[in-house]
Scaffold this motif. Structure first.
Motif, PDB file in Angstrom:
ATOM      1  N   ASN A  78       0.828  -1.209   0.000  1.00 60.59           N
ATOM      2  CA  ASN A  78       0.000   0.000   0.000  1.00 60.59           C
ATOM      3  C   ASN A  78       0.860   1.256   0.000  1.00 60.59           C
ATOM      4  OD1 ASN A  78      -2.367  -1.434  -0.034  1.00 60.59           O
ATOM      5  ND2 ASN A  78      -2.731  -1.294   2.157  1.00 60.59           N
ATOM      6  N   TYR A  79       1.972   1.207   0.701  1.00 63.57           N
ATOM      7  CA  TYR A  79       2.848   2.384   0.723  1.00 63.57           C
ATOM      8  C   TYR A  79       3.478   2.603  -0.644  1.00 63.57           C
ATOM      9  CZ  TYR A  79       5.853   5.972   2.629  1.00 63.57           C
ATOM     10  OH  TYR A  79       6.451   7.185   2.883  1.00 63.57           O
ATOM     11  N   PHE A  80       3.910   1.542  -1.296  1.00 57.94           N
ATOM     12  CA  PHE A  80       4.464   1.671  -2.654  1.00 57.94           C
ATOM     13  C   PHE A  80       3.411   2.184  -3.631  1.00 57.94           C
ATOM     14  CE2 PHE A  80       7.795  -1.709  -1.571  1.00 57.94           C
ATOM     15  CZ  PHE A  80       8.789  -0.760  -1.408  1.00 57.94           C
ATOM     16  N   ASP A  81       2.146   1.814  -3.395  1.00 55.20           N
ATOM     17  CA  ASP A  81       1.066   2.318  -4.244  1.00 55.20           C
ATOM     18  C   ASP A  81       0.933   3.833  -4.147  1.00 55.20           C
ATOM     19  OD1 ASP A  81       0.435  -0.171  -5.171  1.00 55.20           O
ATOM     20  OD2 ASP A  81      -1.274  -0.486  -3.833  1.00 55.20           O
ATOM     21  N   SER A  82       1.315   4.410  -3.001  1.00 57.04           N
ATOM     22  CA  SER A  82       1.211   5.856  -2.825  1.00 57.04           C
ATOM     23  C   SER A  82       2.361   6.612  -3.490  1.00 57.04           C
ATOM     24  CB  SER A  82       1.161   6.199  -1.334  1.00 57.04           C
ATOM     25  OG  SER A  82       2.395   5.925  -0.702  1.00 57.04           O
ATOM     26  N   ILE A  83       3.377   5.896  -3.959  1.00 54.64           N
ATOM     27  CA  ILE A  83       4.511   6.521  -4.654  1.00 54.64           C
ATOM     28  C   ILE A  83       4.204   6.543  -6.144  1.00 54.64           C
ATOM     29  CG2 ILE A  83       6.973   6.323  -5.175  1.00 54.64           C
ATOM     30  CD1 ILE A  83       7.323   4.907  -2.497  1.00 54.64           C
ATOM     31  N   GLY A 111       8.077   4.645   5.056  1.00 55.90           N
ATOM     32  CA  GLY A 111       7.277   3.424   5.166  1.00 55.90           C
ATOM     33  C   GLY A 111       8.106   2.233   5.590  1.00 55.90           C
ATOM     34  N   ILE A 112       9.306   2.099   5.040  1.00 56.42           N
ATOM     35  CA  ILE A 112      10.185   0.991   5.397  1.00 56.42           C
ATOM     36  C   ILE A 112      10.612   1.112   6.856  1.00 56.42           C
ATOM     37  CG2 ILE A 112      12.427  -0.073   4.925  1.00 56.42           C
ATOM     38  CD1 ILE A 112      12.051   0.730   1.998  1.00 56.42           C
ATOM     39  N   ALA A 113      10.928   2.346   7.287  1.00 59.82           N
ATOM     40  CA  ALA A 113      11.291   2.547   8.693  1.00 59.82           C
ATOM     41  C   ALA A 113      10.131   2.192   9.613  1.00 59.82           C
ATOM     42  CB  ALA A 113      11.717   3.998   8.906  1.00 59.82           C
ATOM     43  N   VAL A 123       3.977   6.038  -9.910  1.00 61.71           N
ATOM     44  CA  VAL A 123       4.605   5.039 -10.768  1.00 61.71           C
ATOM     45  C   VAL A 123       5.470   5.689 -11.837  1.00 61.71           C
ATOM     46  CG1 VAL A 123       2.721   4.940 -12.434  1.00 61.71           C
ATOM     47  CG2 VAL A 123       4.109   2.895 -12.007  1.00 61.71           C
ATOM     48  N   GLU A 124       5.264   7.001 -12.063  1.00 61.87           N
ATOM     49  CA  GLU A 124       6.078   7.712 -13.056  1.00 61.87           C
ATOM     50  C   GLU A 124       7.560   7.702 -12.694  1.00 61.87           C
ATOM     51  OE1 GLU A 124       1.949   8.848 -13.514  1.00 61.87           O
ATOM     52  OE2 GLU A 124       3.293   8.832 -11.778  1.00 61.87           O
ATOM     53  N   LEU A 125       7.879   7.605 -11.417  1.00 69.76           N
ATOM     54  CA  LEU A 125       9.279   7.513 -11.004  1.00 69.76           C
ATOM     55  C   LEU A 125       9.925   6.251 -11.568  1.00 69.76           C
ATOM     56  CD1 LEU A 125       9.064   8.635  -7.256  1.00 69.76           C
ATOM     57  CD2 LEU A 125       9.869   9.971  -9.204  1.00 69.76           C
ATOM     58  N   ASP A 126       9.222   5.142 -11.471  1.00 65.89           N
ATOM     59  CA  ASP A 126       9.740   3.890 -12.021  1.00 65.89           C
ATOM     60  C   ASP A 126       9.868   3.983 -13.536  1.00 65.89           C
ATOM     61  OD1 ASP A 126       8.826   1.556  -9.638  1.00 65.89           O
ATOM     62  OD2 ASP A 126       7.995   3.552  -9.605  1.00 65.89           O
ATOM     63  N   VAL A 183      15.539   4.583  -7.011  1.00 68.05           N
ATOM     64  CA  VAL A 183      14.462   5.571  -7.133  1.00 68.05           C
ATOM     65  C   VAL A 183      13.363   5.347  -6.084  1.00 68.05           C
ATOM     66  CG1 VAL A 183      12.699   6.526  -8.648  1.00 68.05           C
ATOM     67  CG2 VAL A 183      14.914   5.836  -9.592  1.00 68.05           C
ATOM     68  N   VAL A 184      12.874   4.121  -5.996  1.00 64.01           N
ATOM     69  CA  VAL A 184      11.707   3.860  -5.153  1.00 64.01           C
ATOM     70  C   VAL A 184      12.084   3.793  -3.665  1.00 64.01           C
ATOM     71  CG1 VAL A 184       9.796   2.285  -4.690  1.00 64.01           C
ATOM     72  CG2 VAL A 184      10.563   2.676  -7.046  1.00 64.01           C
ATOM     73  N   LEU A 185      13.154   3.090  -3.338  1.00 66.24           N
ATOM     74  CA  LEU A 185      13.526   2.942  -1.928  1.00 66.24           C
ATOM     75  C   LEU A 185      13.795   4.269  -1.225  1.00 66.24           C
ATOM     76  CD1 LEU A 185      15.723  -0.291  -1.733  1.00 66.24           C
ATOM     77  CD2 LEU A 185      13.299   0.021  -1.211  1.00 66.24           C
ATOM     78  N   PRO A 186      14.517   5.221  -1.856  1.00 61.75           N
ATOM     79  CA  PRO A 186      14.686   6.511  -1.175  1.00 61.75           C
ATOM     80  C   PRO A 186      13.359   7.205  -0.870  1.00 61.75           C
ATOM     81  CG  PRO A 186      16.289   6.282  -2.931  1.00 61.75           C
ATOM     82  CD  PRO A 186      15.341   5.142  -3.081  1.00 61.75           C
TER      83      PRO A 186
END
Length: 277
Positions: free
Chosen positions: A159-164, A194-196, A166-169, A186-189
């Motif tokens: 869900n957190y990745f969904d909020s980023i 969310g990861i923390a 997709v144009e970045l990828d 790109v995505v992890l930074p």
């Protein structure tokens, strides 16, 4: 306006009652940890100690193995957080970005796996771990913690990745990056909060596990703090109620401090992750 004020007042009252219900047991244990032996058996029991006995904490630290239990917990929690994130981050990214047959069903299955209580599986796991030679082994304990926490964290990070966006990828892929490189660079930074947050939740859940280490560890020197506190009364020295209470507070303090210090990151990540999904 009057109706809204009464509604807000009711909401705040409910929040206060909830805080009191959950905070009172902790405050009572804190009070017990600072009492003398006479105050422990007094009737009626005093709400606050007449003269706080901070030496009770010194006694527990000097005469028991609670320091070793804390170190054991740190080792197991660090391994659990690392293993869970190593598994959940790529899995969540794949569920968020890749389109494949059965994706929705698999996502629901991941979340449904969280409903399986480790209490149901702990006895079969014990027999399996005896066969595999993983009994009294930190690796075995970490594997169980990862299996217990991974389903929900995978769903949460998806869900957190969904909020980023997709144009970045897509921009990274156009520039020649592979999926893995796009995830790392790109995505992890962008997903660090969310990861923390996921790592903190895994740490808190792993720190508080009791039944799993109690069953899978026979060597008392390897006990984490959650089991070690119960084991204090089996050790040498005078371990009475106030000392057990002091040990319980020592076990809880690290988690409370971490949560208080990082709660804004947890709330922010949960809010961002709930925008989609």
């Amino acid at each position: 306006m009057t109706g809204r004020r009464w509604q807000n007042a009711g909401l705040y009252l409910a929040m206060v009652v909830t805080v009191v219900v959950f905070a009172f047991p902790v405050l009572w244990v804190l009070s017990l940890s600072l009492r003398t032996s006479r105050e422990i058996v007094a009737t009626p029991p005093p709400l606050l100690p007449a003269s706080p006995q901070w030496g009770n904490y010194t006694h527990v630290l000097e005469t028991t193995g609670i320091g070793g239990y804390l170190l054991n917990s740190v080792i197991v929690v660090a391994g659990s957080v690392f293993g869970c994130l190593l598994l959940c981050v790529p899995a969540a990214y794949a569920l968020s970005r890749l389109r494949f047959r059965g994706r929705a069903t698999f996502s629901r299955g991941v979340l449904a796996a969280q409903l399986i209580s480790p209490l149901v599986l702990v006895i079969p796991m014990y027999r399996l771990f005896v066969t595999l030679g993983l009994l009294n082994n930190y690796l075995g304990l970490i594997l169980v913690y990862v299996a217990v926490t991974a389903p929900f964290q995978t769903w949460f990070l998806r869900n957190y990745f969904d909020s980023i966006p997709v144009e970045l990828d897509e921009a990274a892929l156009v520039d020649g990056c592979t999926r893995g490189r796009a995830l790392r660079s790109v995505v992890l930074p962008a997903a660090r909060p969310g990861i923390a947050s996921a790592g903190i939740v895994v740490a808190v859940l792993s720190w508080s596990q009791f039944v799993v280490p109690f069953v899978l560890l026979d060597d008392s020197s390897m006990y984490p703090i959650s089991v070690g506190v119960v084991n204090l009364q089996n050790q040498g020295g005078e371990i009475t109620t106030q000392y057990l209470a002091a040990g319980s507070i020592i076990a809880v303090v690290p988690v409370v401090l971490v949560f208080v210090a990082l709660q804004r990151y947890i709330v922010g990540a949960l809010t961002a992750g709930s925008l989609k999904g």
